[in-house]
Design a protein around this motif. Structure first.
Motif, PDB file in Angstrom:
ATOM      1  N   ALA A 120      28.318  34.264  48.109  1.00 18.26           N
ATOM      2  CA  ALA A 120      27.006  33.791  48.411  1.00 18.26           C
ATOM      3  C   ALA A 120      26.857  33.878  49.997  1.00 18.26           C
ATOM      4  N   ALA A 121      27.686  33.418  50.722  1.00 16.56           N
ATOM      5  CA  ALA A 121      27.628  33.269  52.146  1.00 16.56           C
ATOM      6  C   ALA A 121      27.353  34.719  52.997  1.00 16.56           C
ATOM      7  N   VAL A 122      27.939  35.650  52.343  1.00 10.19           N
ATOM      8  CA  VAL A 122      27.714  37.179  52.598  1.00 10.19           C
ATOM      9  C   VAL A 122      26.459  37.755  52.160  1.00 10.19           C
ATOM     10  N   ALA A 123      26.296  37.391  50.930  1.00  7.47           N
ATOM     11  CA  ALA A 123      25.458  38.328  50.156  1.00  7.47           C
ATOM     12  C   ALA A 123      24.058  37.367  49.727  1.00  7.47           C
ATOM     13  N   GLY A 124      24.036  36.121  50.379  1.00  5.26           N
ATOM     14  CA  GLY A 124      22.908  35.454  49.810  1.00  5.26           C
ATOM     15  C   GLY A 124      23.035  34.782  48.311  1.00  5.26           C
ATOM     16  N   MET A 125      23.373  35.681  47.451  1.00  5.47           N
ATOM     17  CA  MET A 125      23.706  35.065  46.099  1.00  5.47           C
ATOM     18  C   MET A 125      25.069  35.869  45.697  1.00  5.47           C
ATOM     19  N   GLU A 126      26.129  34.980  45.334  1.00  2.33           N
ATOM     20  CA  GLU A 126      27.243  35.442  44.986  1.00  2.33           C
ATOM     21  C   GLU A 126      27.082  36.786  43.908  1.00  2.33           C
ATOM     22  N   GLU A 127      27.949  37.530  43.789  1.00  2.00           N
ATOM     23  CA  GLU A 127      28.019  38.689  43.127  1.00  2.00           C
ATOM     24  C   GLU A 127      29.606  39.196  42.895  1.00  2.00           C
ATOM     25  N   ASP A 128      29.663  39.383  41.639  1.00  3.96           N
ATOM     26  CA  ASP A 128      31.257  40.102  40.973  1.00  3.96           C
ATOM     27  C   ASP A 128      30.887  41.486  40.470  1.00  3.96           C
ATOM     28  N   CYS A 129      32.112  42.193  40.873  1.00  2.81           N
ATOM     29  CA  CYS A 129      32.081  43.706  40.421  1.00  2.81           C
ATOM     30  C   CYS A 129      33.394  43.977  39.424  1.00  2.81           C
ATOM     31  N   VAL A 130      33.052  43.952  38.006  1.00  7.18           N
ATOM     32  CA  VAL A 130      34.462  43.918  37.237  1.00  7.18           C
ATOM     33  C   VAL A 130      34.994  45.352  36.933  1.00  7.18           C
ATOM     34  N   TRP A 131      36.082  45.948  37.072  1.00  5.64           N
ATOM     35  CA  TRP A 131      36.220  47.212  36.997  1.00  5.64           C
ATOM     36  C   TRP A 131      36.385  47.663  35.611  1.00  5.64           C
ATOM     37  N   ASP A 132      36.870  46.743  34.707  1.00  5.60           N
ATOM     38  CA  ASP A 132      37.181  47.173  33.271  1.00  5.60           C
ATOM     39  C   ASP A 132      36.323  46.448  32.441  1.00  5.60           C
ATOM     40  N   PRO A 133      35.246  47.047  31.805  1.00  4.47           N
ATOM     41  CA  PRO A 133      34.225  46.343  31.018  1.00  4.47           C
ATOM     42  C   PRO A 133      34.859  45.561  29.810  1.00  4.47           C
ATOM     43  N   LYS A 134      35.950  45.743  29.506  1.00  4.29           N
ATOM     44  CA  LYS A 134      36.698  45.056  28.288  1.00  4.29           C
ATOM     45  C   LYS A 134      37.084  43.715  28.568  1.00  4.29           C
ATOM     46  N   ARG A 135      36.933  43.663  29.800  1.00  4.50           N
ATOM     47  CA  ARG A 135      37.260  42.062  30.374  1.00  4.50           C
ATOM     48  C   ARG A 135      36.047  41.194  30.246  1.00  4.50           C
ATOM     49  N   ILE A 136      35.092  41.820  29.832  1.00  2.00           N
ATOM     50  CA  ILE A 136      33.674  41.220  29.668  1.00  2.00           C
ATOM     51  C   ILE A 136      33.409  40.948  28.139  1.00  2.00           C
ATOM     52  N   THR A 137      32.958  39.612  27.815  1.00  2.00           N
ATOM     53  CA  THR A 137      32.292  39.295  26.567  1.00  2.00           C
ATOM     54  C   THR A 137      31.252  38.606  26.710  1.00  2.00           C
ATOM     55  N   VAL A 138      30.108  39.343  25.793  1.00  2.00           N
ATOM     56  CA  VAL A 138      28.912  38.458  25.633  1.00  2.00           C
ATOM     57  C   VAL A 138      29.062  37.276  24.636  1.00  2.00           C
ATOM     58  N   ILE A 139      28.663  36.181  25.293  1.00  2.00           N
ATOM     59  CA  ILE A 139      28.688  34.891  24.498  1.00  2.00           C
ATOM     60  C   ILE A 139      27.450  34.503  24.144  1.00  2.00           C
TER      61      ILE A 139
END
Length: 209
Positions: A120-139
């Protein structure tokens, strides 16, 4: 006078809430958020995310631990057309992108990282970029003003969880700790204030004086 202990803190590696300024740790799972148009929501739940071809941090799936960040996406989306997913993200190996690492802004994955983290100190609001979509689960659905659409999407999330488990048993949310779990957590009573609590809660603050 002896000190009486009436509470505890315990942590689960499955999902953690961190403030936007705290650095995600390698191999941990975190609760994050992702905003999309409601017309895309069903496909994402059913088939998973698709990595973008580019962006601030290059290709990947963009999400944030700051729901305020997710509420701004897509930028051209009217508030009533937006759905914000609640996610569980296995971050893997994380690279912090700041003034010292700007040369890796678009090449972090080629250098062995699974997730890029823009503080957040760099972008104003923190942000993440995940390379592999399989690492993400909608809960869950963190935001949707259309109650009918929200209900439909939540049902789909539950159905998709049943398919993933392969045993017809969906993941339920514990009312005590908030974790998604196949096996119901046994609630107990605090030995001091007698409040109903879950042993997996992040913390319990006893109300008894």
């Amino acid at each position: 006078m002896p000190i009486q202990f009436s509470g505890w803190k315990s942590y689960s590696e499955k999902s953690k809430h961190l403030k936007a300024g705290q650095e995600p740790k390698k191999s941990h799972g975190y609760i994050m958020y992702h905003g999309t148009h409601k017309s895309n929501a069903t496909a994402i739940i059913s088939s998973g995310f698709r990595a973008s071809s580019g962006g601030t941090l290059g290709p990947g799936v963009y999400c944030s631990r700051d729901i305020g960040k997710a509420m701004g996406y897509p930028g051209s989306c009217a508030p009533g057309e937006r759905v914000v997913f609640k996610l569980r993200v296995r971050v893997g190996k994380v690279k912090r992108i700041d003034s010292q690492n700007l040369h890796l802004k678009l090449s972090w994955h080629q250098n062995g990282y699974d997730t890029a983290w823009l503080p957040a100190a760099v972008a104003g609001m923190e942000e993440d970029c995940v390379w592999d979509p399989k690492r993400i689960t909608v809960i869950g659905i963190a935001h949707c003003t259309d109650t009918s659409t929200k209900s439909s999407l939540e049902s789909l999330i539950k159905q998709h969880g049943q398919v993933q488990n392969g045993n017809g048993k969906s993941l339920d949310q514990c009312k005590g700790c908030g974790m998604q779990t196949k096996d119901k957590h046994t609630m107990v009573k605090c030995w001091s204030c007698k409040a109903s609590i879950c042993p997996f809660m992040d913390k319990h603050v006893c109300q008894k004086n």
